[in-house]
Design an enzyme around this catalytic site. Structure first.
Site, PDB file in Angstrom:
ATOM      1  N   CYS A  35      13.320  -8.321  -5.367  1.00  0.00           N
ATOM      2  CA  CYS A  35      14.178  -7.153  -5.105  1.00  0.00           C
ATOM      3  C   CYS A  35      15.531  -7.566  -4.554  1.00  0.00           C
ATOM      4  O   CYS A  35      16.460  -6.771  -4.522  1.00  0.00           O
ATOM      5  CB  CYS A  35      13.498  -6.174  -4.147  1.00  0.00           C
ATOM      6  SG  CYS A  35      13.240  -6.853  -2.505  1.00  0.00           S
ATOM      7  N   CYS A 104       7.965  -4.867   1.525  1.00  0.00           N
ATOM      8  CA  CYS A 104       9.090  -4.736   2.458  1.00  0.00           C
ATOM      9  C   CYS A 104       8.621  -5.081   3.872  1.00  0.00           C
ATOM     10  O   CYS A 104       9.348  -5.713   4.644  1.00  0.00           O
ATOM     11  CB  CYS A 104       9.647  -3.316   2.421  1.00  0.00           C
ATOM     12  SG  CYS A 104       9.866  -2.667   0.746  1.00  0.00           S
TER      13      CYS A 104
END
Ligand code: FES
Length: 144
Positions: A35, A104
């Protein structure tokens, strides 16, 4: 049900402990190649206690909320607690993250571990490398 919990939204909108720390005792930076998000954690450690923690996150809302919560969870706690902090504990403290956002929270766990490793290295403190799973592959070990 909303995609994000109230806690995630709160820590995303009002992140705690944002910023750079001058004279940090340990700094850890990690990124996710997929990402492209980057997280940097700064720790101030006195007498084996994390007396302060700050972060800079260039990333998604979940990464910001995870860094905010993770720094809150370790502040005031012994180094051993910070070392034991898992991304799962961060997710639980945030009342959950969507499955595709779990990575995350992993950044937060890894950045804290990296900062602790930096602290150990700077102070010549012996530590168990097996507690740092990617140790051999991260830039820190590879380039030093
Ligand atoms: Fe990569 Fe959130 S999408 S850290």
């Amino acid at each position: 049900m909303a995609l994000y919990s109230d806690k995630v939204m709160d820590h995303f909108r009002n992140p705690r402990n944002v910023g750079v720390m001058e004279n940090a005792d340990g700094v850890g930076e990690v990124g996710n190649a997929k990402c492209g998000d980057i997280m940097k954690i700064y720790l101030k450690i006195e007498n084996d206690i994390i007396v302060d923690a700050k972060f800079e996150t260039f990333g998604c809302g979940s990464a910001i909320a995870s860094s905010s919560m993770a720094t809150e969870l370790i502040k005031g706690h012994p180094v051993s607690d910070a070392l034991a902090l898992t991304n799962k504990a961060v997710v639980e403290a945030l009342d959950g993250l969507p499955a595709h956002k779990i990575h995350c929270s992993v950044l937060a766990e890894e950045a804290i571990k990296r900062a602790l490793q930096d602290y150990y290295e700077r102070n010549g403190i012996a530590y168990d490398r097996s507690q740092f799973p990617d140790c051999e592959n991260c830039a820190h070990c590879r380039d030093h």
